[in-house]
Design a protein around this motif. Structure first.
Motif, PDB file in Angstrom:
ATOM      1  N   LEU A  47       0.832  -1.210   0.000  1.00 45.28           N
ATOM      2  CA  LEU A  47       0.000   0.000   0.000  1.00 45.28           C
ATOM      3  C   LEU A  47       0.865   1.258   0.000  1.00 45.28           C
ATOM      4  CD1 LEU A  47      -2.892  -0.973   2.470  1.00 45.28           C
ATOM      5  CD2 LEU A  47      -3.114  -0.423   0.043  1.00 45.28           C
ATOM      6  N   VAL A  48       1.931   1.203   0.765  1.00 51.95           N
ATOM      7  CA  VAL A  48       2.784   2.399   0.894  1.00 51.95           C
ATOM      8  C   VAL A  48       3.709   2.535  -0.313  1.00 51.95           C
ATOM      9  CG1 VAL A  48       4.636   3.450   2.247  1.00 51.95           C
ATOM     10  CG2 VAL A  48       2.694   2.362   3.413  1.00 51.95           C
ATOM     11  N   GLU A  49       4.409   1.457  -0.670  1.00 55.61           N
ATOM     12  CA  GLU A  49       5.463   1.576  -1.676  1.00 55.61           C
ATOM     13  C   GLU A  49       4.948   1.497  -3.110  1.00 55.61           C
ATOM     14  OE1 GLU A  49       8.643  -1.131  -0.829  1.00 55.61           O
ATOM     15  OE2 GLU A  49       9.017  -0.256   1.147  1.00 55.61           O
ATOM     16  N   VAL A  50       3.978   0.658  -3.360  1.00 55.26           N
ATOM     17  CA  VAL A  50       3.487   0.490  -4.739  1.00 55.26           C
ATOM     18  C   VAL A  50       2.432   1.538  -5.068  1.00 55.26           C
ATOM     19  CG1 VAL A  50       2.392  -1.094  -6.385  1.00 55.26           C
ATOM     20  CG2 VAL A  50       3.995  -1.977  -4.659  1.00 55.26           C
ATOM     21  N   TRP A  51       1.535   1.785  -4.117  1.00 53.92           N
ATOM     22  CA  TRP A  51       0.427   2.688  -4.436  1.00 53.92           C
ATOM     23  C   TRP A  51       0.493   4.026  -3.677  1.00 53.92           C
ATOM     24  CZ3 TRP A  51      -1.321  -2.676  -4.082  1.00 53.92           C
ATOM     25  CH2 TRP A  51      -1.506  -3.235  -5.351  1.00 53.92           C
ATOM     26  N   GLN A  52       1.589   4.235  -2.962  1.00 47.32           N
ATOM     27  CA  GLN A  52       1.807   5.512  -2.247  1.00 47.32           C
ATOM     28  C   GLN A  52       0.588   5.933  -1.425  1.00 47.32           C
ATOM     29  OE1 GLN A  52       2.965   5.758  -5.886  1.00 47.32           O
ATOM     30  NE2 GLN A  52       4.747   4.821  -4.916  1.00 47.32           N
ATOM     31  N   GLU A  53       0.025   4.989  -0.720  1.00 49.78           N
ATOM     32  CA  GLU A  53      -1.121   5.296   0.124  1.00 49.78           C
ATOM     33  C   GLU A  53      -0.642   5.580   1.552  1.00 49.78           C
ATOM     34  OE1 GLU A  53      -4.161   5.675  -0.644  1.00 49.78           O
ATOM     35  OE2 GLU A  53      -4.549   4.588  -2.503  1.00 49.78           O
ATOM     36  N   LEU A  78      -5.127   4.123   9.707  1.00 52.43           N
ATOM     37  CA  LEU A  78      -6.208   3.343   9.101  1.00 52.43           C
ATOM     38  C   LEU A  78      -6.463   2.059   9.890  1.00 52.43           C
ATOM     39  CD1 LEU A  78      -5.550   3.471   5.222  1.00 52.43           C
ATOM     40  CD2 LEU A  78      -7.052   4.916   6.596  1.00 52.43           C
ATOM     41  N   SER A  79      -7.719   1.687   9.988  1.00 53.63           N
ATOM     42  CA  SER A  79      -8.040   0.402  10.615  1.00 53.63           C
ATOM     43  C   SER A  79      -7.704  -0.720   9.635  1.00 53.63           C
ATOM     44  CB  SER A  79      -9.529   0.350  10.963  1.00 53.63           C
ATOM     45  OG  SER A  79     -10.288   0.316   9.771  1.00 53.63           O
ATOM     46  N   THR A  80      -7.673  -1.947  10.139  1.00 48.52           N
ATOM     47  CA  THR A  80      -7.409  -3.086   9.240  1.00 48.52           C
ATOM     48  C   THR A  80      -8.503  -3.185   8.187  1.00 48.52           C
ATOM     49  OG1 THR A  80      -6.321  -4.242  11.052  1.00 48.52           O
ATOM     50  CG2 THR A  80      -6.970  -5.569   9.156  1.00 48.52           C
ATOM     51  N   ALA A  81      -9.736  -2.979   8.589  1.00 47.04           N
ATOM     52  CA  ALA A  81     -10.842  -3.049   7.624  1.00 47.04           C
ATOM     53  C   ALA A  81     -10.655  -2.022   6.517  1.00 47.04           C
ATOM     54  CB  ALA A  81     -12.175  -2.839   8.332  1.00 47.04           C
ATOM     55  N   GLU A  82     -10.203  -0.835   6.867  1.00 48.46           N
ATOM     56  CA  GLU A  82      -9.985   0.214   5.853  1.00 48.46           C
ATOM     57  C   GLU A  82      -8.838  -0.166   4.917  1.00 48.46           C
ATOM     58  OE1 GLU A  82     -11.500   4.229   8.202  1.00 48.46           O
ATOM     59  OE2 GLU A  82      -9.553   3.343   8.733  1.00 48.46           O
ATOM     60  N   LYS A  83      -7.822  -0.796   5.478  1.00 47.41           N
ATOM     61  CA  LYS A  83      -6.694  -1.207   4.635  1.00 47.41           C
ATOM     62  C   LYS A  83      -7.101  -2.361   3.694  1.00 47.41           C
ATOM     63  CE  LYS A  83      -3.565  -1.327   8.087  1.00 47.41           C
ATOM     64  NZ  LYS A  83      -2.266  -1.436   8.795  1.00 47.41           N
TER      65      LYS A  83
END
Lengths: 713, 66
Positions: free
Chosen positions: A640-646, A651-656
């Motif tokens: 999420l962080v490195e590939v999609w720069q999110e 964030l909760s686990t459900a949101e991730k």
């Protein structure tokens, strides 16, 4: 000779043609409802466009059915064909039969590539392909006697129900003291009560003096067979040598066959060791790479996974030669002698089990949370005896177990079966219920797509959750590889013509481990070339294992090592030597493209074949539940962080889970676009008119189907 | 010494892992699994699996199988 209650209802004498360059040049058509039998010529155009095997099957099936035909319509056909190289004893992996029908699971053509002697014997008896239609009153046995040059249809009464006893009795009865001359196709009781029926194709093991089996497993072909009232197809042939297939250039054939055969003998013991362990070596490799399905594809590894691998089964397999066709040096069809089942009709008796292979181990083992190799053997044995597909049984029961553990269904729905993961006795009982047509097993045997509907309508189950975790696409259950971390393999499954079976494209390692195809265009190219080349094996009557499961020691020094180009060249030489058609490696791909696109249009004709039909459940793309996400949290957070720069802080686990899903689903749609474009298809996944013209398959009936679906360019 | 395939010999040292061995083999980076004295070792375990002295190592093709 075993005495059987067989009443002859039709005898059809015929003149067996000489085989010419791999072809008998005629097909055999039998209506088991009317007992009508006829032969039809196989002309040069049919050979040029459809080659043989699956190509011939699909063409005959196309002619037999209409767009209104359903799996249980009398006109639905079961077509069996080997191919021009089928029956060559010197070249490894050259004894395959390919079977097609309209599937009771998918409603579109299914194809299955299977070992055993039937296809080659059928050709040598005088027929490149067999097309069986109709619906019998009672049960029929069809005997194709290539030695006496006659076909006979029998009404059968009182024959054994299970595949093992039935094939052994028929082999003894028709073999006239030479059981090796006989091959039997049959199914079992499970096929009558489920949509997961498979066909058992027999071969005779002269050393062990017993009938052995390979399975045409996928898509419920056995269910169609049983519904037609066919008890068995039997073929008799008595001589096999390099000359039997009448190759165009025997010297060239012998030379290339020797090269490939010798290489396998030299390298298999150092590489995959399939002559000793079959495909069980794949289990620990998949387990280590997080690709072995565990608990309905939730996870990709388990500490117990290695109990199910080669180090266990090598000691259980009965040592000896296990080739499902004569002279094959891969010889991977291993079995277990003197196994004693703990349940069912064979409880306490010594039996011989044909298998298990990787798919059965993963499907009926790890995916069910079962890590006892003997329970896997028992599930394998009864699936074969009952005529059931081990892959659909494994993936289907895994779905039910997850539904049970998640509270989607309960013991009231399962009629008391406690279907927790790992409950091996409950899994076995479910299998026996499928064979008896009783209890909860009757619902389960309808397949995941119909179970989802039944659970929602009758039990009020959560349809959205079941859509995510029910591992089927096009109605067919997934085979046994985890695809969450390989976008290319998600396409390999989702874009496969018949549904999610790995024989069309297996790209996990090229994609996930080696990163050979980082761009969408590279993935699309792989999802063009590999399915085409793999299709070619099923046109010719061949097994794909010798191509890339044993590779030359200098493979890395060749261009495009993933394609094992040295072997591709050998296959072109092999085809040329048998048929007399001079071809190169690129021609093999073009041959397949014709049949592949024809099959896609056949899907369209039967109500599938569009973009929407290539959808896969989210479980195949990523973590459905928070538990799944948390089990691989570091991996998913990093992506999420490195590939999609999110930004994911806070964030909760459900949101991730939701965020990851949005990206992964978008990727899959983008992959579809790239693959459709590469294959020459519309954005809706339909071959364009230009594509079918280029391939020379723009017959009026094909063009009409395209036009009906709005494709005019 | 450790023998890789039929032709290559690599000097062995105490504590050598499969991963370190394959760093010295031309095709080692493209290999998803090996056999060390006949036993399968898959890539995720390369860097914590020791190589015994005198081992025979074979590279296992797993490139488009299944």
């Amino acid at each position: 000779m075993t005495e059987l209650h067989l009443k002859s209802t039709k005898v059809y004498p015929y003149r067996r043609p000489s085989i010419d360059k791999g072809y008998a040049n005629q097909s055999l058509h039998i209506d088991v409802g009317s007992d009508d039998i006829e032969t039809r010529p196989v002309d040069e155009r049919m050979k040029a466009v459809f080659v043989g095997g699956k190509g011939f099957d699909l063409w005959l099936l196309w002619q037999a059915v209409s767009e209104k035909t359903r799996w249980d319509s009398p006109e639905n056909a079961i077509c069996i064909s080997s191919g021009p190289m089928g029956g060559t004893p010197a070249y490894p992996g050259s004894g395959k039969s390919i079977v097609t029908t309209i599937s009771p699971l998918t409603g579109i053509p299914i194809d299955s590539n299977v070992g055993g002697y039937f296809g080659p014997y059928l050709k040598f008896a005088g027929f490149d392909a067999l097309c069986v239609t109709g619906q019998a009153q009672g049960e029929k046995v069809v005997f194709i006697d290539g030695v006496e040059e006659k076909i006979e249809i029998f009404e059968a009464g009182g024959l054994a129900e299970d595949a093992y006893a039935l094939s052994a009795a028929l082999t003894d009865h028709f073999g006239q003291g030479k059981p090796v001359d006989i091959s039997v196709v049959s199914t079992g009781a499970g096929a009558r009560h489920t949509r997961w029926g498979c066909l058992n194709f027999s071969w005779y093991d002269t050393k062990r003096r017993r009938v052995r089996y390979k399975q045409a497993g996928r898509g419920g072909i056995g269910t169609v067979f049983a519904q037609k009232g066919i008890k068995a197809l039997v073929v008799r042939w008595n001589q096999v040598s390099l000359e039997t297939n009448a190759p165009a250039d025997k010297k060239a054939l012998r030379a290339v066959a020797k090269l490939h055969s010798k290489e396998i003998v030299a390298l298999d013991p150092k590489q995959n060791r399939m002559a000793k362990v079959g495909t069980t070596h794949i289990v620990p490799i998949m387990n280590a790479h997080d690709c072995l399905p565990v608990h309905n594809f939730r996870y990709g590894s388990h500490p117990g996974g290695n109990n199910l691998g080669e180090e266990t089964y090598e000691h259980i397999f009965d040592p000896g030669f296990d080739g499902c066709w004569r002279g094959c040096t891969v010889a991977c069809s291993h079995g277990v002698r003197d196994f004693v089942p703990m349940t069912g009709p064979y409880q306490g008796q010594r039996v011989f089990v044909d298998g298990p292979e990787y798919e059965t181990i993963a499907g009926c083992g790890s995916n069910l949370g079962i890590f006892d190799p003997y329970t896997v053997l028992e599930l394998n044995f009864y699936c074969d005896a009952y005529g059931l597909d081990t892959i659909s049984v494994g993936t289907g029961i895994a779905f039910v177990m997850e539904c049970y553990e998640a509270g989607i269904i309960d013991s009231g729905h399962t009629e008391g079966l406690e279907l927790h993961f790992g409950n091996r006795l409950a899994a076995l009982e479910l299998l026996h219920q499928m064979a008896r047509g009783e209890g909860f097993g009757r619902i389960v045997g309808q397949g995941i797509r119909r179970m989802k509907q039944i659970f929602a309508e009758r039990f009020g189950a959560d349809a959205a959750m079941m859509a995510d975790i029910g591992m089927e696409s096009k109605g067919l259950e997934f085979s046994e590889y985890m695809t969450k971390e390989s976008l290319a393999q998600q396409g390999g499954y989702g874009l496969a013509l018949k549904g999610p079976q790995h024989d069309e494209a297996w790209l996990i390692f090229l994609d996930m481990v080696h990163n050979f195809m980082p761009t969408f265009d590279q993935k699309a190219e792989a999802l063009h070339w590999f399915p085409m080349f793999r299709t070619w094996f099923s046109l010719c009557g061949l097994c794909k294992l010798p191509w890339n499961d044993i590779v030359p020691e200098d493979n890395r020094e060749n261009p495009e090592p993933a394609k094992v180009v040295k072997h591709v060249q050998w296959y072109a030489e092999y085809f040329s030597a048998v048929t007399g058609r001079r071809v190169g490696p690129d021609d093999l791909i073009t041959m397949s493209e014709k049949v592949y696109n024809f099959q896609r249009i056949f899907n369209l004709r039967m109500g599938g074949g569009r973009r929407v039909d290539d959808a896969i459940p989210y479980r195949a793309m990523g973590p459905v539940t928070e538990d799944e996400y948390l089990s691989r949290q570091e991996r998913y957070d990093k992506q999420l962080v490195e590939v999609w720069q999110e930004p994911i802080d806070g964030l909760s686990t459900a949101e991730k889970v939701a965020l990851l899903r949005r990206h992964r689903e978008a990727q899959y749609e983008k992959l579809k676009d790239a693959v459709y474009q590469r294959r020459g298809w519309t954005a809706d996944g339909i071959p364009t008119l230009a594509t079918v013209r280029r391939l020379g398959i723009d017959f009026p009936e094909v063009a009409a189907v395209l036009q009906q679906h709005g494709v005019t360019e | 010494m450790v023998r890789v395939g039929d032709r290559l010999e690599i000097p062995w040292y105490s504590g050598m892992t499969v991963g370190e061995l394959l760093d010295r083999v031309p095709e080692g980076r493209e290999c998803a699994a090996v056999r060390v004295n006949g036993r399968i070792v898959a890539r995720p375990n390369f860097h914590h699996t020791p190589v015994p002295e005198g081992a025979q190592v074979h590279l296992v093709p797993m490139i488009a199988g299944g």
